[in-house]
Write an enzyme that holds these catalytic residues in place. Structure first.
Site, mmCIF file in Angstrom:
data_model
loop_
_atom_site.group_PDB
_atom_site.id
_atom_site.type_symbol
_atom_site.label_atom_id
_atom_site.label_comp_id
_atom_site.label_asym_id
_atom_site.label_seq_id
_atom_site.Cartn_x
_atom_site.Cartn_y
_atom_site.Cartn_z
ATOM 1 N N LYS A 199 -2.147 -16.760 -7.802
ATOM 2 C CA LYS A 199 -2.571 -18.026 -6.403
ATOM 3 C C LYS A 199 -4.050 -18.031 -6.740
ATOM 4 O O LYS A 199 -4.631 -19.107 -7.146
ATOM 5 C CB LYS A 199 -2.426 -16.814 -5.834
ATOM 6 C CG LYS A 199 -3.556 -18.087 -4.130
ATOM 7 C CD LYS A 199 -3.105 -16.920 -3.026
ATOM 8 C CE LYS A 199 -4.329 -17.818 -1.641
ATOM 9 N NZ LYS A 199 -4.155 -17.906 -0.585
ATOM 10 N N GLU A 205 -4.189 -7.227 -13.718
ATOM 11 C CA GLU A 205 -2.532 -7.020 -13.928
ATOM 12 C C GLU A 205 -1.661 -8.240 -15.005
ATOM 13 O O GLU A 205 -1.056 -8.099 -15.896
ATOM 14 C CB GLU A 205 -1.503 -6.631 -12.736
ATOM 15 C CG GLU A 205 -2.247 -5.535 -11.911
ATOM 16 C CD GLU A 205 -3.236 -5.374 -10.911
ATOM 17 O OE1 GLU A 205 -3.361 -6.412 -10.833
ATOM 18 O OE2 GLU A 205 -3.101 -4.305 -9.970
ATOM 19 N N GLY A 256 -0.994 -14.879 -0.514
ATOM 20 C CA GLY A 256 0.407 -14.678 -1.348
ATOM 21 C C GLY A 256 1.525 -13.508 -0.653
ATOM 22 O O GLY A 256 2.752 -14.431 -1.096
ATOM 23 N N ARG A 257 1.551 -12.827 0.127
ATOM 24 C CA ARG A 257 2.756 -13.054 0.748
ATOM 25 C C ARG A 257 3.114 -13.657 1.591
ATOM 26 O O ARG A 257 4.918 -12.896 2.136
ATOM 27 C CB ARG A 257 1.643 -11.081 1.267
ATOM 28 C CG ARG A 257 1.383 -11.292 2.679
ATOM 29 C CD ARG A 257 1.119 -10.523 2.879
ATOM 30 N NE ARG A 257 -0.031 -10.500 4.303
ATOM 31 C CZ ARG A 257 -1.757 -9.750 3.451
ATOM 32 N NH1 ARG A 257 -1.882 -10.874 2.470
ATOM 33 N NH2 ARG A 257 -2.687 -10.342 4.825
ATOM 34 N N GLU A 342 0.009 -5.224 4.328
ATOM 35 C CA GLU A 342 -1.372 -5.769 3.838
ATOM 36 C C GLU A 342 -1.338 -6.789 5.556
ATOM 37 O O GLU A 342 -2.357 -7.190 5.258
ATOM 38 C CB GLU A 342 -0.874 -6.709 2.324
ATOM 39 C CG GLU A 342 -1.989 -7.152 1.944
ATOM 40 C CD GLU A 342 -1.830 -7.378 0.847
ATOM 41 O OE1 GLU A 342 -0.941 -8.753 0.488
ATOM 42 O OE2 GLU A 342 -1.465 -7.250 -0.632
ATOM 43 N N HIS A 373 22.326 9.365 1.967
ATOM 44 C CA HIS A 373 22.402 10.529 1.203
ATOM 45 C C HIS A 373 21.543 10.863 0.231
ATOM 46 O O HIS A 373 20.948 11.491 -0.437
ATOM 47 C CB HIS A 373 23.321 10.002 -0.280
ATOM 48 C CG HIS A 373 24.584 9.842 0.482
ATOM 49 N ND1 HIS A 373 26.237 10.672 0.398
ATOM 50 C CD2 HIS A 373 25.388 8.693 0.454
ATOM 51 C CE1 HIS A 373 26.770 10.291 0.702
ATOM 52 N NE2 HIS A 373 26.908 8.319 1.276
ATOM 53 N N LYS A 501 -10.550 -2.540 -7.098
ATOM 54 C CA LYS A 501 -10.116 -3.503 -7.911
ATOM 55 C C LYS A 501 -11.776 -3.017 -9.032
ATOM 56 O O LYS A 501 -11.938 -3.208 -9.515
ATOM 57 C CB LYS A 501 -9.916 -5.001 -7.496
ATOM 58 C CG LYS A 501 -8.759 -5.506 -7.046
ATOM 59 C CD LYS A 501 -8.287 -6.309 -6.775
ATOM 60 C CE LYS A 501 -7.821 -6.913 -6.500
ATOM 61 N NZ LYS A 501 -7.573 -8.575 -6.085
HETATM 62 O O1 F6P Z 1 -2.570 -6.835 -4.089
HETATM 63 C C1 F6P Z 1 -4.061 -7.836 -3.711
HETATM 64 C C2 F6P Z 1 -3.033 -9.334 -3.921
HETATM 65 O O2 F6P Z 1 -4.874 -10.335 -2.975
HETATM 66 C C3 F6P Z 1 -1.964 -9.644 -2.957
HETATM 67 O O3 F6P Z 1 -2.462 -10.220 -2.163
HETATM 68 C C4 F6P Z 1 -1.657 -10.655 -4.031
HETATM 69 O O4 F6P Z 1 -0.593 -11.098 -2.808
HETATM 70 C C5 F6P Z 1 -1.841 -10.108 -5.735
HETATM 71 O O5 F6P Z 1 -3.294 -9.988 -4.961
HETATM 72 C C6 F6P Z 1 -1.346 -11.144 -5.950
HETATM 73 O O6 F6P Z 1 -2.462 -11.802 -6.065
HETATM 74 P P1 F6P Z 1 -2.510 -13.265 -7.308
HETATM 75 O O7 F6P Z 1 -1.147 -13.884 -7.008
HETATM 76 O O8 F6P Z 1 -3.696 -14.277 -7.191
HETATM 77 O O9 F6P Z 1 -2.193 -13.158 -8.387
#
Ligand code: F6P
Length: 533
Positions: A199, A205, A256-257, A342, A373, A501
């Protein structure tokens, strides 16, 4: 909305406290079923594509009525309508919350023109990729994390029966190189499409993995980055700076979620095709209509959210286990963890005032029968009561009818066992061939006693299809919204992920330099061990 609507200031909250002490605490499900032959029907709810049996929950009609009063006092209906109309209900970020607009038919929700322009363009692109003879693409790698990963990663295996047979989907999320390295090992640049899904297009990452993917692509003879990398993002400029020319955008009003319905759903659409992707949206839209129009008494997301409040704030249950009896839903618990924890893992109300009551439960689980199990022992005989949510699918997409009968029998048996339990006397009357012969029968019977009266919900789907899965996911979204409204919190921000972060950005150069100045002793000690020769 402000703290004036907070649930603990509602008349119904006080009434629920009284009701809990007088009736709720001691409600015994076995007695409730014995008293009322119509209990199953009384607590059955039909929603689009999902039937819910709420009868094995520790509530009665009076509880339900008081919870509905609470929802009304907390302004659930007005708040829902405000969300659907695009009002900026995400107050801390000043944003609307309009994932429902992503699945509404053209002309039926805010931002319809933009939404359908991107959707149509994306689905046209999808069909060119799915034509493997023309595109040469046989592997699609989605690089994203959190909401830019968990939705597609959950939906693609769930809809395995609909997936293109010649395209293999891969998901890379973790900044741990053990995630991307084995994926790249099996790939050829000419056959691979990378989707950089973010987003913000700033997430550490995802950016790091995208860089690794591009370096690998070039180092292995890949020639056309523009054709083999696409981005799904709200930050089109940043994607362009990365060198990506094919971009599918979305908007800041998509959390995002809550984003699998947007361009973030591109890997889903490539996997199942545009027609099925539209069916996924249609199923979710059907659940949106149900949430928007069904009276609260028969409104499944609202009732599930209210039950969550009942368990969390009156019974004091701190977690809920999700057990999908469908292997395709193996990633659903992980997806729901982000969606629920979240969204509702918050400690202040909308005015920023500390809350005196609990919010999000811990959500966890595994597909059945595997979980049986592993951790079901604790569900049956542990000291904590953990409400369980069973999800069963009547008709499988495989031909093994005998396996399906066994799976469904297990699912029913577990909710039955949780509720019925087994008294010590009953255990005493049974043979226990594996028990130690040196123990007296009373002791053995006490070990083999089950308290029972452990609550569960069962959600039934006819089939796991794009439509029914869309409806199921939307059901969970609106349920989380419901409990969030009652708790008076903002379910749509996530400030809690910021601190880690920022500290990571401080520690990153120290991992190269070994500098521990100003760090607490524990972090300094660990860093020293990690950086020593
Ligand atoms: O973990 C925090 C967060 O902002 C989530 O809400 C989101 O889904 C994720 O990081 C990934 O963010 P982005 O889509 O901006 O890379």
């Amino acid at each position: 909305m402000s703290a004036a609507h907070r649930c603990d200031r509602a008349v119904a909250w006080t009434a629920l406290q009284g009701h809990y002490q007088a009736h709720g605490k001691a409600l015994d499900l076995r007695e409730a079923f014995a008293r009322d032959a119509g209990r199953f029907e009384a607590f059955a709810v039909e929603a689009p594509h999902v039937f819910a049996d709420l009868s094995k929950n520790r509530w009665d009609l009076a509880t339900k009525k008081l919870l509905l009063d609470l929802a009304r006092e907390c302004g659930l209906e007005a708040r829902r309508d405000a969300m659907l109309a695009g009002e900026p209900i995400n107050t801390t970020e000043g944003r609307a919350v309009l994932h429902t607009a992503l699945r509404a038919p053209a002309g039926q929700a805010p931002f319809s023109a933009e939404v359908h322009e991107v959707l149509n363009r994306m689905l046209a692109y999808v069909e060119t990729v799915r034509d493997t003879a023309a595109s040469g693409i046989r592997h699609v790698v989605n690089i994203g994390i959190g909401g830019s990963d968990l939705g597609p990663q959950m939906v693609v295996p769930a809809l395995d029966a609909f997936v293109h047979p010649a395209i293999t989907m891969h998901f890379v999320s973790n900044v741990d190189g053990h995630d991307i390295a084995p994926v790249l090992r099996g790939l050829k640049p000419a056959e691979t499409l990378f989707i950089v899904a973010s987003k913000t297009f700033t997430t550490q990452e995802t950016m790091a993995n995208a860089q690794v993917a591009r370096d690998w692509f070039v180092a292995n003879g890949g020639t056309d980055v523009g054709r083999h990398f696409v981005a799904t993002t709200t930050n089109i400029e940043a994607a362009a700076r990365f060198g990506i020319t094919t971009t599918f955008g979305f908007w800041d009003w998509v959390g995002g979620r809550y984003s699998l319905w947007s361009a973030i759903g591109l890997p889903i659409a490539i996997a199942i095709g545009s027609e099925h992707f539209r069916a996924l949206l249609a199923g979710a839209h059907a659940m949106d209509r149900h949430f928007a129009t069904a009276p609260l008494e028969a409104n499944l997301p609202a009732l599930l959210g209210l039950l969550d409040v009942w368990y969390r704030n009156f019974h004091g249950f701190g977690s809920r286990s999700v057990a999908p009896y469908h292997q395709g839903l193996k990633r659903l618990p992980a997806y729901l963890q982000q969606l629920e924890m979240e969204s509702n893992g918050k400690q202040v109300d909308l005015d920023g005032e500390p809350l005196p009551y609990g919010t999000s439960p811990v959500v966890w689980g595994e597909p059945g029968t595997n979980g049986q199990h592993a951790y079901f022992q604790m569900l049956h005989q542990g000291t904590d009561v953990i409400p369980v949510e069973f999800i069963a699918v009547k008709t499988p997409t495989h031909p093994h009818a005998d396996l399906q009968r066994k799976l469904l029998a297990n699912c029913l048996a577990q909710s039955q066992a949780l509720m019925q339990g087994k008294a010590t006397d009953a255990a005493l009357g049974e043979k226990a061939p594996t028990a130690s012969a040196s123990l007296d029968p009373q002791t053995v019977a006490r070990h083999r006693t089950f308290p029972g009266n452990r609550p569960s919900t069962t959600l039934l789907l006819e089939r796991l299809t794009p439509e029914s899965l869309g409806a199921l996911i939307a059901l969970y979204e609106h349920r989380v919204f419901t409990s969030g409204v009652v708790w008076g919190i903002n379910s749509f921000d996530q400030w809690g992920v910021e601190l880690g972060k920022a500290l990571c950005n401080d520690l990153l150069p120290r991992l190269a330099s070994g500098d521990t100045a100003g760090l607490d002793a524990s972090t300094a000690g660990l860093l020293k061990r990690l950086t020593s020769a």
